[in-house]
Design a protein around this motif. Structure first.
Motif, short mmCIF file in Angstrom:
data_model
loop_
_atom_site.label_atom_id
_atom_site.label_comp_id
_atom_site.label_asym_id
_atom_site.label_seq_id
_atom_site.Cartn_x
_atom_site.Cartn_y
_atom_site.Cartn_z
N ARG A 20 102.79 103.12 57.13
CA ARG A 20 103.86 102.22 57.56
C ARG A 20 104.33 101.28 56.45
N LEU A 21 103.72 101.35 55.28
CA LEU A 21 104.14 100.48 54.19
C LEU A 21 105.51 100.91 53.69
N ASP A 22 106.33 99.93 53.36
CA ASP A 22 107.68 100.20 52.88
C ASP A 22 107.61 100.68 51.43
N ARG A 23 108.10 101.88 51.19
CA ARG A 23 108.03 102.47 49.85
C ARG A 23 108.78 101.63 48.82
N ALA A 24 109.71 100.81 49.26
CA ALA A 24 110.49 100.00 48.32
C ALA A 24 109.72 98.79 47.81
N ASP A 25 108.62 98.44 48.46
CA ASP A 25 107.83 97.28 48.04
C ASP A 25 106.90 97.64 46.89
N PRO A 27 103.00 97.59 44.98
CA PRO A 27 101.61 97.65 45.41
C PRO A 27 101.00 96.30 45.71
N ALA A 28 101.39 95.26 44.98
CA ALA A 28 100.86 93.92 45.26
C ALA A 28 101.32 93.44 46.63
N THR A 29 102.57 93.75 46.99
CA THR A 29 103.06 93.40 48.32
C THR A 29 102.31 94.18 49.38
N TRP A 30 102.09 95.46 49.13
CA TRP A 30 101.32 96.29 50.07
C TRP A 30 99.92 95.70 50.28
N LEU A 31 99.29 95.29 49.18
CA LEU A 31 97.95 94.71 49.29
C LEU A 31 97.99 93.48 50.18
N GLY A 32 98.97 92.61 49.97
CA GLY A 32 99.09 91.42 50.80
C GLY A 32 99.24 91.76 52.27
#
Length: 347
Positions: A20-25, A27-32
């Motif tokens: 569900r993670l947005d591919r446009a973000d 990796p640091a945003t995904w981690l958060g």
């Protein structure tokens, strides 16, 4: 079977969150986002659920290796602080980098201030997530050469500057690895001088890196498997089937060794795990290199050029596995194997 990572959190649920993670973000945003969902709260290594911890690392790596680099560092930092400073208060929602590499052209020096606190000066190289993570846990040295001393720092505090001009690799570029310069930055010492290397969990964390390498290799192997499933009658499938057979043997062997190592760590949590960690890291590196070669030979140029996910994984994995020390690690393992009472290798 779904293996629980902690109560209310399974690897299957982690995979759903990853999807569900947005591919446009970044990796640091995904981690958060994973931290916000509590999916960074992995079991401590050596306490009965090391395999479940590594399954989570493998799943994240299979999704994206730059994210895995940050996720592994963050979760390892949490484990280190539990081990060395269990009573320390952590900032809710913080994202942590763990930076322990020592470069010949950069060293961070910690000094006690007049108020009894500590400040940091100098530089730290090879800091994944530098400038994007909220906090750092890193090794530093005292002015008289003692160390390493682990310190933690607010990356948004005064006296902290980051630079990414030294990173030129295409692979793992999204991990935002760079250099950090400290100029009187306020830090807090974590554990005693030298405790970072002397603790039991040092090699437990080192072995966990192998689960990340394994996850990246699995992602590439699955691309080969999908190609075979989509074109079952292609005339060149004999060669692809042979490649999949080689890849399957390598990955199954590494998976078995990861499971054995995790079990051993849980059974002997205070024993010297260096030989076990070196062995599983070298095995994972070897299988990753074989997968890169065999999958590339079997599929040709097309996925490298036309499949964005495959191309990214194929670029990231060779860079990530170079965290291995190659022949130096083989020599270090050999030193441990030559000692009296070493393994016989017999069944």
């Amino acid at each position: 079977m779904t293996h629980a990572v902690r109560e209310g959190f399974s690897v299957a649920e982690l995979r759903v969150a990853l999807s569900r993670l947005d591919r446009a973000d970044t990796p640091a945003t995904w981690l958060g986002q994973l931290v916000h969902q509590g999916m960074d709260q992995l079991p401590m290594p050596g306490r009965g659920a090391t395999l479940q911890r590594w399954q989570a690392l493998c799943a994240v790596a299979e999704h994206n290796l730059s994210l895995a680099k940050l996720y592994e560092g963050h979760t390892d930092a949490l484990a280190v602080m539990v081990e060395l400073a269990p009573s320390a208060t952590l900032v809710a929602g913080a994202t942590w980098g763990l930076w322990a590499a020592e470069a010949p052209d950069g060293r961070a020096v910690v000094e006690v201030t007049g108020s009894g606190g500590a400040q940091l000066n100098g530089a730290k190289r090879w800091c994944s997530g530098a400038g994007q993570l909220s906090h750092g846990l890193l090794t530093a040295w005292w002015p008289d050469g003692r160390g390493p001393q682990l310190v933690r720092v607010d990356m948004h505090g005064p006296g902290v500057g980051t630079s990414h001009t030294g990173w030129h690799a295409v692979g793992m570029a999204a991990s935002a690895s760079g250099d950090v310069a400290f100029d009187g930055a306020v830090v807090e010492c974590v554990g005693a001088d030298g405790a970072y290397l002397e603790r039991h969990g040092f090699w437990h964390g080192g072995a966990g890196i192998a689960a990340c390498w394994h996850g990246g290799a699995v992602a590439l192997a699955l691309a080969l498997k999908r190609a075979l499933l989509q074109a079952p009658c292609a005339s060149h499938n004999a060669f692809r089937l042979a490649a999949l057979g080689k890849v399957g043997v390598a990955l199954q062997s590494t998976a078995a060794l990861l499971r054995e190592t995790a079990r051993w760590i849980d059974e002997y949590p205070t024993a010297d795990a260096s030989a076990m960690a070196l062995r599983v890291r070298l095995a994972a590196e070897g299988s990753a290199r074989l997968v890169l070669d065999e999958v590339g030979r079997a599929l040709g140029a097309a996925p490298f050029c036309r499949d964005a996910d495959f191309a990214q994984m194929a670029a990231d994995l060779p860079v990530f596995v170079r965290q291995s020390h190659a022949e130096r690690d083989f020599a270090a393992l050999g030193e441990r194997l030559v000692s009296p009472g070493g393994p016989s290798w017999a069944l």
